[in-house]
Design a protein around this motif. Structure first.
Motif, PDB file in Angstrom:
ATOM      1  N   SER A  63       0.831  -1.196   0.000  1.00  0.00           N
ATOM      2  CA  SER A  63       0.000   0.000   0.000  1.00  0.00           C
ATOM      3  C   SER A  63       0.873   1.256   0.000  1.00  0.00           C
ATOM      4  O   SER A  63       1.863   1.323   0.723  1.00  0.00           O
ATOM      5  N   PRO A  64       0.511   2.277  -0.790  1.00  0.00           N
ATOM      6  CA  PRO A  64       1.295   3.512  -0.790  1.00  0.00           C
ATOM      7  C   PRO A  64       1.101   4.316   0.497  1.00  0.00           C
ATOM      8  O   PRO A  64       1.931   5.141   0.847  1.00  0.00           O
ATOM      9  N   GLN A  65      -0.011   4.071   1.200  1.00  0.00           N
ATOM     10  CA  GLN A  65      -0.288   4.727   2.472  1.00  0.00           C
ATOM     11  C   GLN A  65      -0.964   3.722   3.387  1.00  0.00           C
ATOM     12  O   GLN A  65      -1.619   2.790   2.921  1.00  0.00           O
ATOM     13  N   PHE A  66      -0.826   3.929   4.690  1.00  0.00           N
ATOM     14  CA  PHE A  66      -1.513   3.089   5.655  1.00  0.00           C
ATOM     15  C   PHE A  66      -1.761   3.894   6.924  1.00  0.00           C
ATOM     16  O   PHE A  66      -1.261   5.009   7.075  1.00  0.00           O
ATOM     17  N   VAL A  67      -2.549   3.327   7.837  1.00  0.00           N
ATOM     18  CA  VAL A  67      -2.944   4.010   9.062  1.00  0.00           C
ATOM     19  C   VAL A  67      -2.230   3.363  10.251  1.00  0.00           C
ATOM     20  O   VAL A  67      -2.152   2.141  10.339  1.00  0.00           O
ATOM     21  N   VAL A  68      -1.722   4.206  11.150  1.00  0.00           N
ATOM     22  CA  VAL A  68      -1.109   3.743  12.392  1.00  0.00           C
ATOM     23  C   VAL A  68      -2.091   4.054  13.511  1.00  0.00           C
ATOM     24  O   VAL A  68      -2.550   5.188  13.641  1.00  0.00           O
ATOM     25  N   ARG A  69      -2.393   3.018  14.332  1.00  0.00           N
ATOM     26  CA  ARG A  69      -3.358   3.186  15.419  1.00  0.00           C
ATOM     27  C   ARG A  69      -2.801   2.627  16.727  1.00  0.00           C
ATOM     28  O   ARG A  69      -2.107   1.628  16.729  1.00  0.00           O
ATOM     29  N   LYS A  70      -3.159   3.296  17.812  1.00  0.00           N
ATOM     30  CA  LYS A  70      -2.845   2.821  19.162  1.00  0.00           C
ATOM     31  C   LYS A  70      -3.868   3.442  20.094  1.00  0.00           C
ATOM     32  O   LYS A  70      -4.097   4.662  20.039  1.00  0.00           O
ATOM     33  N   ASP A  71      -4.498   2.621  20.925  1.00  0.00           N
ATOM     34  CA  ASP A  71      -5.483   3.141  21.876  1.00  0.00           C
ATOM     35  C   ASP A  71      -4.861   4.252  22.717  1.00  0.00           C
ATOM     36  O   ASP A  71      -3.716   4.140  23.165  1.00  0.00           O
ATOM     37  N   GLY A  72      -5.617   5.341  22.901  1.00  0.00           N
ATOM     38  CA  GLY A  72      -5.141   6.478  23.677  1.00  0.00           C
ATOM     39  C   GLY A  72      -4.399   7.516  22.858  1.00  0.00           C
ATOM     40  O   GLY A  72      -3.996   8.550  23.391  1.00  0.00           O
ATOM     41  N   PHE A  73      -4.202   7.247  21.551  1.00  0.00           N
ATOM     42  CA  PHE A  73      -3.498   8.176  20.667  1.00  0.00           C
ATOM     43  C   PHE A  73      -4.352   8.461  19.435  1.00  0.00           C
ATOM     44  O   PHE A  73      -5.197   7.655  19.053  1.00  0.00           O
ATOM     45  N   GLN A  74      -4.099   9.607  18.803  1.00  0.00           N
ATOM     46  CA  GLN A  74      -4.755   9.925  17.539  1.00  0.00           C
ATOM     47  C   GLN A  74      -4.148   9.062  16.433  1.00  0.00           C
ATOM     48  O   GLN A  74      -2.928   8.885  16.386  1.00  0.00           O
ATOM     49  N   SER A  75      -4.999   8.526  15.564  1.00  0.00           N
ATOM     50  CA  SER A  75      -4.524   7.727  14.432  1.00  0.00           C
ATOM     51  C   SER A  75      -3.800   8.629  13.441  1.00  0.00           C
ATOM     52  O   SER A  75      -4.084   9.816  13.349  1.00  0.00           O
ATOM     53  N   ARG A  76      -2.853   8.046  12.700  1.00  0.00           N
ATOM     54  CA  ARG A  76      -2.100   8.807  11.699  1.00  0.00           C
ATOM     55  C   ARG A  76      -2.111   8.087  10.366  1.00  0.00           C
ATOM     56  O   ARG A  76      -1.881   6.884  10.307  1.00  0.00           O
ATOM     57  N   LEU A  77      -2.360   8.837   9.297  1.00  0.00           N
ATOM     58  CA  LEU A  77      -2.210   8.331   7.941  1.00  0.00           C
ATOM     59  C   LEU A  77      -0.761   8.576   7.542  1.00  0.00           C
ATOM     60  O   LEU A  77      -0.247   9.692   7.669  1.00  0.00           O
ATOM     61  N   VAL A  78      -0.081   7.522   7.073  1.00  0.00           N
ATOM     62  CA  VAL A  78       1.345   7.587   6.789  1.00  0.00           C
ATOM     63  C   VAL A  78       1.596   7.154   5.351  1.00  0.00           C
ATOM     64  O   VAL A  78       0.998   6.196   4.872  1.00  0.00           O
ATOM     65  N   THR A  79       2.489   7.851   4.669  1.00  0.00           N
ATOM     66  CA  THR A  79       2.918   7.459   3.334  1.00  0.00           C
ATOM     67  C   THR A  79       4.084   6.491   3.468  1.00  0.00           C
ATOM     68  O   THR A  79       5.034   6.747   4.212  1.00  0.00           O
ATOM     69  N   ALA A  80       4.004   5.381   2.742  1.00  0.00           N
ATOM     70  CA  ALA A  80       5.050   4.357   2.813  1.00  0.00           C
ATOM     71  C   ALA A  80       6.383   4.913   2.327  1.00  0.00           C
ATOM     72  O   ALA A  80       6.443   5.650   1.351  1.00  0.00           O
ATOM     73  N   ALA A  81       7.442   4.561   3.023  1.00  0.00           N
ATOM     74  CA  ALA A  81       8.815   4.936   2.670  1.00  0.00           C
ATOM     75  C   ALA A  81       9.723   3.867   3.262  1.00  0.00           C
ATOM     76  O   ALA A  81       9.288   3.062   4.086  1.00  0.00           O
ATOM     77  N   ASP A  82      10.985   3.865   2.877  1.00  0.00           N
ATOM     78  CA  ASP A  82      11.911   2.860   3.392  1.00  0.00           C
ATOM     79  C   ASP A  82      12.056   2.940   4.905  1.00  0.00           C
ATOM     80  O   ASP A  82      12.084   1.941   5.600  1.00  0.00           O
ATOM     81  N   THR A  83      12.181   4.164   5.423  1.00  0.00           N
ATOM     82  CA  THR A  83      12.317   4.396   6.859  1.00  0.00           C
ATOM     83  C   THR A  83      11.294   5.442   7.271  1.00  0.00           C
ATOM     84  O   THR A  83      11.212   6.498   6.654  1.00  0.00           O
ATOM     85  N   ILE A  84      10.531   5.127   8.311  1.00  0.00           N
ATOM     86  CA  ILE A  84       9.458   6.026   8.751  1.00  0.00           C
ATOM     87  C   ILE A  84       9.578   6.225  10.258  1.00  0.00           C
ATOM     88  O   ILE A  84       9.686   5.260  11.010  1.00  0.00           O
ATOM     89  N   ARG A  85       9.545   7.473  10.703  1.00  0.00           N
ATOM     90  CA  ARG A  85       9.501   7.791  12.129  1.00  0.00           C
ATOM     91  C   ARG A  85       8.194   8.558  12.354  1.00  0.00           C
ATOM     92  O   ARG A  85       7.946   9.569  11.701  1.00  0.00           O
ATOM     93  N   ILE A  86       7.376   8.050  13.270  1.00  0.00           N
ATOM     94  CA  ILE A  86       6.046   8.594  13.490  1.00  0.00           C
ATOM     95  C   ILE A  86       5.913   9.027  14.939  1.00  0.00           C
ATOM     96  O   ILE A  86       6.259   8.275  15.845  1.00  0.00           O
ATOM     97  N   ALA A  87       5.414  10.250  15.156  1.00  0.00           N
ATOM     98  CA  ALA A  87       5.112  10.722  16.493  1.00  0.00           C
ATOM     99  C   ALA A  87       3.593  10.751  16.649  1.00  0.00           C
ATOM    100  O   ALA A  87       2.906  11.468  15.917  1.00  0.00           O
ATOM    101  N   LEU A  88       3.079   9.934  17.568  1.00  0.00           N
ATOM    102  CA  LEU A  88       1.638   9.912  17.827  1.00  0.00           C
ATOM    103  C   LEU A  88       1.308  10.893  18.938  1.00  0.00           C
ATOM    104  O   LEU A  88       2.048  11.013  19.914  1.00  0.00           O
ATOM    105  N   ARG A  89       0.187  11.582  18.763  1.00  0.00           N
ATOM    106  CA  ARG A  89      -0.284  12.535  19.774  1.00  0.00           C
ATOM    107  C   ARG A  89      -1.376  11.890  20.605  1.00  0.00           C
ATOM    108  O   ARG A  89      -2.198  11.154  20.081  1.00  0.00           O
TER     109      ARG A  89
END
Length: 93
Positions: A63-89
């Motif tokens: 998938s070119p994009q996907f969703v990152v989810r964790k209870d207690g945090f806002q979900s994030r839509l992320v664009t696929a890349a070789d290395t991804i660093r995501i900060a959840l709020r």
């Protein structure tokens, strides 16, 4: 159905999704690792698994994009890349 591509001779071929290997780090706003974050809409045959205790996951996605989810945090839509660093709020899922 799937995506089809028309060839020069007029016949149709099923397009194969591009598979990308990704390395992901999920952290909170303060830089602390987020364990157990999950990935959704990653495409068929994805090998991405929930993040480990260090907030890390590696695998493949088509998938070119996907969703990152964790209870207690806002979900994030992320664009696929070789290395991804995501900060959840913090917030609603």
């Amino acid at each position: 159905g799937g995506l089809e591509v028309r060839q020069r001779d007029g016949t149709w071929l099923a397009a194969q999704p591009t598979v990308r290997r990704v390395s992901i780090v999920v952290e909170d706003e303060k830089g602390n690792p987020v364990a157990g974050a999950r990935f959704e809409h990653t495409g068929p045959n994805s090998t991405l698994r929930n993040t480990d205790a260090r907030g890390r996951s590696e695998g493949e996605t088509s998938s070119p994009q996907f969703v990152v989810r964790k209870d207690g945090f806002q979900s994030r839509l992320v664009t696929a890349a070789d290395t991804i660093r995501i900060a959840l709020r913090p917030g609603e899922v």
